[in-house]
Design a protein around this motif. Structure first.
Motif, PDB file in Angstrom:
ATOM      1  N   SER A   1      -1.170  43.840  15.775  1.00 55.13           N
ATOM      2  CA  SER A   1      -0.059  43.186  15.677  1.00 55.13           C
ATOM      3  C   SER A   1       0.981  44.222  15.364  1.00 55.13           C
ATOM      4  O   SER A   1       0.972  44.979  14.210  1.00 55.13           O
TER       5      SER A   1
ATOM      6  N   PHE B   1       4.903  51.996  18.465  1.00 56.08           N
ATOM      7  CA  PHE B   1       4.769  50.922  17.767  1.00 56.08           C
ATOM      8  C   PHE B   1       4.854  50.843  16.213  1.00 56.08           C
ATOM      9  O   PHE B   1       4.318  52.023  15.839  1.00 56.08           O
TER      10      PHE B   1
ATOM     11  N   CYS C   1      -3.077  47.275  31.398  1.00 60.52           N
ATOM     12  CA  CYS C   1      -1.884  47.579  30.257  1.00 60.52           C
ATOM     13  C   CYS C   1      -0.962  48.661  31.170  1.00 60.52           C
ATOM     14  O   CYS C   1      -1.519  49.219  32.283  1.00 60.52           O
TER      15      CYS C   1
ATOM     16  N   TYR D   1      -0.675  51.250  24.096  1.00 62.56           N
ATOM     17  CA  TYR D   1      -0.442  50.365  25.572  1.00 62.56           C
ATOM     18  C   TYR D   1      -0.082  48.679  25.051  1.00 62.56           C
ATOM     19  O   TYR D   1      -0.776  48.308  24.301  1.00 62.56           O
ATOM     20  N   ILE D   2       0.637  48.310  25.962  1.00 62.11           N
ATOM     21  CA  ILE D   2       0.980  46.829  25.860  1.00 62.11           C
ATOM     22  C   ILE D   2       0.412  46.338  27.266  1.00 62.11           C
ATOM     23  O   ILE D   2       0.205  46.805  28.417  1.00 62.11           O
ATOM     24  N   SER D   3      -0.174  44.986  27.008  1.00 62.88           N
ATOM     25  CA  SER D   3      -0.596  44.279  27.976  1.00 62.88           C
ATOM     26  C   SER D   3       0.600  44.189  29.370  1.00 62.88           C
ATOM     27  O   SER D   3       1.549  43.723  28.943  1.00 62.88           O
TER      28      SER D   3
ATOM     29  N   ALA E   1       2.370  41.165  29.994  1.00 62.04           N
ATOM     30  CA  ALA E   1       3.588  40.848  29.351  1.00 62.04           C
ATOM     31  C   ALA E   1       4.913  41.028  29.920  1.00 62.04           C
ATOM     32  O   ALA E   1       6.065  40.607  29.676  1.00 62.04           O
ATOM     33  N   SER E   2       4.817  42.096  30.995  1.00 66.54           N
ATOM     34  CA  SER E   2       5.989  42.508  31.549  1.00 66.54           C
ATOM     35  C   SER E   2       6.048  42.409  33.101  1.00 66.54           C
ATOM     36  O   SER E   2       6.991  42.752  33.654  1.00 66.54           O
TER      37      SER E   2
ATOM     38  N   GLY F   1       4.365  40.916  18.231  1.00 66.12           N
ATOM     39  CA  GLY F   1       4.038  41.884  19.228  1.00 66.12           C
ATOM     40  C   GLY F   1       2.554  42.316  19.286  1.00 66.12           C
ATOM     41  O   GLY F   1       1.915  42.326  18.009  1.00 66.12           O
ATOM     42  N   LYS F   2       1.950  42.687  20.173  1.00 60.76           N
ATOM     43  CA  LYS F   2       0.421  43.200  20.207  1.00 60.76           C
ATOM     44  C   LYS F   2       0.270  44.582  20.953  1.00 60.76           C
ATOM     45  O   LYS F   2       1.029  44.603  22.154  1.00 60.76           O
ATOM     46  N   VAL F   3      -0.370  45.258  20.423  1.00 61.19           N
ATOM     47  CA  VAL F   3      -0.516  46.466  21.151  1.00 61.19           C
ATOM     48  C   VAL F   3      -1.981  47.037  21.322  1.00 61.19           C
ATOM     49  O   VAL F   3      -2.665  46.504  20.306  1.00 61.19           O
TER      50      VAL F   3
ATOM     51  N   PHE G   1       7.978  46.439  17.818  1.00 56.49           N
ATOM     52  CA  PHE G   1       8.295  47.576  18.917  1.00 56.49           C
ATOM     53  C   PHE G   1       9.687  47.982  18.422  1.00 56.49           C
ATOM     54  O   PHE G   1      10.272  48.863  19.268  1.00 56.49           O
TER      55      PHE G   1
END
Ligand SMILES: [Zn+2]
Length: 85
Positions: free
Chosen positions: A52, A33, A26, A67-69, A72-73, A41-43, A55
């Motif tokens: 779910s 969120f 992450c 935290y976000i994966s 994804a970024s 979205g997933k956090v 943001f």
């Protein structure tokens, strides 16, 4: 929690153990969120719970920080073929 660096793009990442026992990379920076079961979205929370969420939302109603994966970024992951510009 050991801080480490993404081998694709060099960004600092943290490994969060999810409820299912899998470690997930992450982004090191936590983001605010807004919990929303209908959002895409997933956090991931510090305790490994995946939620779910969206943001974006009213600042005074933020659910929490999570935290976000990193995938994804990540700008360098070759596996991530459908990356949006
Ligand atoms: Zn990366």
């Amino acid at each position: 929690m050991r801080p480490t660096f993404c081998k694709h793009c060099g960004a600092p990442i943290v490994w969060i153990k999810t409820e299912k026992g899998k470690s997930m990379p992450c982004n090191k920076t936590m983001v605010p969120f807004w919990e929303n079961p209908d959002a895409k979205g997933k956090v991931v929370l510090m305790n490994g719970k995946i939620i779910s969420c969206s943001f974006d939302g009213p600042r005074d109603q933020v659910t929490n920080f999570g935290y976000i994966s990193h995938f994804a970024s990540c700008s360098g992951a070759r596996d991530f073929r459908n990356a949006k510009r």
